[in-house]
Scaffold this motif. Sequence first.
Motif, PDB file in Angstrom:
ATOM      1  N   GLN A  71      -5.365   2.732   1.038  1.00  0.00           N
ATOM      2  CA  GLN A  71      -5.030   1.411   0.511  1.00  0.00           C
ATOM      3  C   GLN A  71      -4.678   0.443   1.629  1.00  0.00           C
ATOM      4  O   GLN A  71      -5.021  -0.747   1.575  1.00  0.00           O
ATOM      5  CB  GLN A  71      -3.863   1.531  -0.471  1.00  0.00           C
ATOM      6  N   ALA A  72      -3.993   0.934   2.657  1.00  0.00           N
ATOM      7  CA  ALA A  72      -3.625   0.070   3.775  1.00  0.00           C
ATOM      8  C   ALA A  72      -4.870  -0.465   4.483  1.00  0.00           C
ATOM      9  O   ALA A  72      -4.965  -1.654   4.807  1.00  0.00           O
ATOM     10  CB  ALA A  72      -2.740   0.821   4.756  1.00  0.00           C
ATOM     11  N   LEU A  73      -5.842   0.407   4.714  1.00  0.00           N
ATOM     12  CA  LEU A  73      -7.066  -0.024   5.384  1.00  0.00           C
ATOM     13  C   LEU A  73      -7.894  -0.942   4.490  1.00  0.00           C
ATOM     14  O   LEU A  73      -8.534  -1.888   4.974  1.00  0.00           O
ATOM     15  CB  LEU A  73      -7.873   1.204   5.801  1.00  0.00           C
ATOM     16  N   GLU A  74      -7.874  -0.681   3.185  1.00  0.00           N
ATOM     17  CA  GLU A  74      -8.558  -1.574   2.250  1.00  0.00           C
ATOM     18  C   GLU A  74      -7.943  -2.972   2.294  1.00  0.00           C
ATOM     19  O   GLU A  74      -8.662  -3.981   2.252  1.00  0.00           O
ATOM     20  CB  GLU A  74      -8.456  -1.000   0.835  1.00  0.00           C
ATOM     21  N   ALA A  75      -6.626  -3.028   2.395  1.00  0.00           N
ATOM     22  CA  ALA A  75      -5.944  -4.319   2.465  1.00  0.00           C
ATOM     23  C   ALA A  75      -6.313  -5.059   3.743  1.00  0.00           C
ATOM     24  O   ALA A  75      -6.500  -6.291   3.741  1.00  0.00           O
ATOM     25  CB  ALA A  75      -4.432  -4.122   2.381  1.00  0.00           C
ATOM     26  N   LEU A  76      -6.441  -4.324   4.859  1.00  0.00           N
ATOM     27  CA  LEU A  76      -6.880  -4.957   6.109  1.00  0.00           C
ATOM     28  C   LEU A  76      -8.271  -5.554   5.949  1.00  0.00           C
ATOM     29  O   LEU A  76      -8.530  -6.684   6.363  1.00  0.00           O
ATOM     30  CB  LEU A  76      -6.896  -3.922   7.234  1.00  0.00           C
ATOM     31  N   ASP A  77      -9.176  -4.781   5.350  1.00  0.00           N
ATOM     32  CA  ASP A  77     -10.544  -5.251   5.146  1.00  0.00           C
ATOM     33  C   ASP A  77     -10.585  -6.485   4.246  1.00  0.00           C
ATOM     34  O   ASP A  77     -11.471  -7.344   4.381  1.00  0.00           O
ATOM     35  CB  ASP A  77     -11.401  -4.147   4.529  1.00  0.00           C
ATOM     36  N   ALA A  78      -9.608  -6.577   3.337  1.00  0.00           N
ATOM     37  CA  ALA A  78      -9.567  -7.702   2.406  1.00  0.00           C
ATOM     38  C   ALA A  78      -9.000  -8.959   3.044  1.00  0.00           C
ATOM     39  O   ALA A  78      -9.064 -10.044   2.450  1.00  0.00           O
ATOM     40  CB  ALA A  78      -8.752  -7.326   1.178  1.00  0.00           C
ATOM     41  N   GLY A  79      -8.402  -8.840   4.240  1.00  0.00           N
ATOM     42  CA  GLY A  79      -7.884 -10.013   4.940  1.00  0.00           C
ATOM     43  C   GLY A  79      -6.387 -10.203   4.856  1.00  0.00           C
ATOM     44  O   GLY A  79      -5.883 -11.317   5.091  1.00  0.00           O
ATOM     45  N   ALA A  80      -5.636  -9.134   4.553  1.00  0.00           N
ATOM     46  CA  ALA A  80      -4.176  -9.246   4.517  1.00  0.00           C
ATOM     47  C   ALA A  80      -3.633  -9.601   5.893  1.00  0.00           C
ATOM     48  O   ALA A  80      -4.139  -9.136   6.925  1.00  0.00           O
ATOM     49  CB  ALA A  80      -3.559  -7.932   4.041  1.00  0.00           C
ATOM     50  N   ASP A  81      -2.594 -10.417   5.908  1.00  0.00           N
ATOM     51  CA  ASP A  81      -1.962 -10.785   7.180  1.00  0.00           C
ATOM     52  C   ASP A  81      -0.985  -9.716   7.662  1.00  0.00           C
ATOM     53  O   ASP A  81      -0.820  -9.510   8.855  1.00  0.00           O
ATOM     54  CB  ASP A  81      -1.208 -12.115   7.015  1.00  0.00           C
ATOM     55  N   PHE A  82      -0.303  -9.071   6.724  1.00  0.00           N
ATOM     56  CA  PHE A  82       0.573  -7.960   7.076  1.00  0.00           C
ATOM     57  C   PHE A  82       0.733  -7.044   5.879  1.00  0.00           C
ATOM     58  O   PHE A  82       0.344  -7.385   4.755  1.00  0.00           O
ATOM     59  CB  PHE A  82       1.916  -8.421   7.646  1.00  0.00           C
ATOM     60  N   LEU A  83       1.252  -5.831   6.123  1.00  0.00           N
ATOM     61  CA  LEU A  83       1.225  -4.778   5.119  1.00  0.00           C
ATOM     62  C   LEU A  83       2.624  -4.277   4.793  1.00  0.00           C
ATOM     63  O   LEU A  83       3.486  -4.156   5.674  1.00  0.00           O
ATOM     64  CB  LEU A  83       0.378  -3.596   5.601  1.00  0.00           C
ATOM     65  N   LEU A  84       2.821  -3.961   3.518  1.00  0.00           N
ATOM     66  CA  LEU A  84       4.042  -3.334   3.034  1.00  0.00           C
ATOM     67  C   LEU A  84       3.704  -1.885   2.708  1.00  0.00           C
ATOM     68  O   LEU A  84       2.925  -1.612   1.780  1.00  0.00           O
ATOM     69  CB  LEU A  84       4.542  -4.054   1.787  1.00  0.00           C
ATOM     70  N   LEU A  85       4.237  -0.958   3.468  1.00  0.00           N
ATOM     71  CA  LEU A  85       3.938   0.465   3.302  1.00  0.00           C
ATOM     72  C   LEU A  85       5.048   1.083   2.466  1.00  0.00           C
ATOM     73  O   LEU A  85       6.164   1.283   2.937  1.00  0.00           O
ATOM     74  CB  LEU A  85       3.811   1.124   4.671  1.00  0.00           C
ATOM     75  N   ASP A  86       4.707   1.386   1.210  1.00  0.00           N
ATOM     76  CA  ASP A  86       5.726   1.687   0.203  1.00  0.00           C
ATOM     77  C   ASP A  86       5.838   3.176  -0.085  1.00  0.00           C
ATOM     78  O   ASP A  86       4.857   3.843  -0.413  1.00  0.00           O
ATOM     79  CB  ASP A  86       5.370   0.934  -1.083  1.00  0.00           C
ATOM     80  N   ALA A 105       0.854  -1.187   0.000  1.00  0.00           N
ATOM     81  CA  ALA A 105       0.000   0.000   0.000  1.00  0.00           C
ATOM     82  C   ALA A 105       0.889   1.236   0.000  1.00  0.00           C
ATOM     83  O   ALA A 105       1.924   1.261   0.666  1.00  0.00           O
ATOM     84  CB  ALA A 105      -0.907   0.008   1.228  1.00  0.00           C
ATOM     85  N   ASP A 106       0.458   2.256  -0.757  1.00  0.00           N
ATOM     86  CA  ASP A 106       1.222   3.502  -0.715  1.00  0.00           C
ATOM     87  C   ASP A 106       0.389   4.684  -0.217  1.00  0.00           C
ATOM     88  O   ASP A 106       0.846   5.827  -0.240  1.00  0.00           O
ATOM     89  CB  ASP A 106       1.885   3.819  -2.062  1.00  0.00           C
ATOM     90  N   THR A 107      -0.820   4.392   0.267  1.00  0.00           N
ATOM     91  CA  THR A 107      -1.638   5.400   0.943  1.00  0.00           C
ATOM     92  C   THR A 107      -2.308   4.753   2.146  1.00  0.00           C
ATOM     93  O   THR A 107      -2.432   3.520   2.239  1.00  0.00           O
ATOM     94  CB  THR A 107      -2.738   5.963   0.016  1.00  0.00           C
ATOM     95  N   THR A 108      -2.776   5.599   3.053  1.00  0.00           N
ATOM     96  CA  THR A 108      -3.495   5.086   4.221  1.00  0.00           C
ATOM     97  C   THR A 108      -4.772   4.368   3.800  1.00  0.00           C
ATOM     98  O   THR A 108      -5.117   3.305   4.336  1.00  0.00           O
ATOM     99  CB  THR A 108      -3.839   6.233   5.186  1.00  0.00           C
TER     100      THR A 108
END
Length: 318
Positions: A232-247, A227-230
């Motif tokens: 996108q990061a929250l969208e990834a959480l909602d989608a079930g991501a286990d962990f996030l890459l903040l780019d 994710a390169d925005t906040t």
Amino acid sequence: MRTVSVTDPHRDLPVFDQPSAVEPGLDPAWVARAVATALEEDLGPAPGRDVTTQATIPAEGTGTADLVARSPGTVAGLVVVAETLRQVASRLGLVVPTVTFHAQDGDAARPGQVLASLAGPVQVLLVAERTLLNLASRASGVATATAAWARELAGTGARVLDTRKTTPGLRALEKYAVRAGGGTNKRMGLYDVAMVKDNHVVAAGSVRGAVEAVRHTFPDVLIQVEADTTTQALEALDAGADFLLLDNMPTPVLAATVTAVRDRQGRDAVPAHVELEATGNLTLDRAREVAETGVDYLSVGALTHSAPILDLALDLRA
């Protein structure tokens, strides 16, 4: 000091456990393959030849050589020394030299420090010289670069990670060297962790579509989403991501994203702790400010793709 004499290629070689304080260590079978490939480059197909050494040094001549650090740094790759000597001796039909280690992988070295002493046929020592130096110098360079990041992050709770930006054929050695320098390995390859990036999202139609496709096809793997925005990061959480890459996030955006993610932890099916990894445009001089945003990791491709070697030499005693 530890003395290792490697005479039987089929026995469990202690050199792959010592000299090393790094766990897990390198796979002996991998080391054997890597050394064999490097020797074939240098000597030609087995048994190969060193036209200079074999012409000027009698086969029966013996001596001692010291593996010496020429510059300060963190040592790694000493585990290749005995295997290189063993394979060269086998090619030449000569006795395998003994190795006495004065340091272990992960140690800090000073200029002029003797890391190991090698004793045996001089032909073997000189033929093995460049191969063992190439591998140990490369590994020690990666460990030295990693140690600088580890020192900068000390006390922050964040750790430095490597990436897949490694030298083809040497990934196992370079990731081992990262561990020797105090860093942490991320995924070893494309096979062990899923990383959903922008191209995967485009191909799948959405972040959720990409995550669900991975989960359906490979239910045993963890899924990281870039994710390169906040948002996108929250969208990834909602989608079930286990962990996030903040780019490539500027520090204020990164801090805000960390706060937003932490606020969501433990509710709405979000894990109690979501691991966060900062990456992109990271430099040593801003490492600490990035770590203090609350991320768990900083991933740095330069650990392996740009680290200079540590200058090591093999000095034959007169």
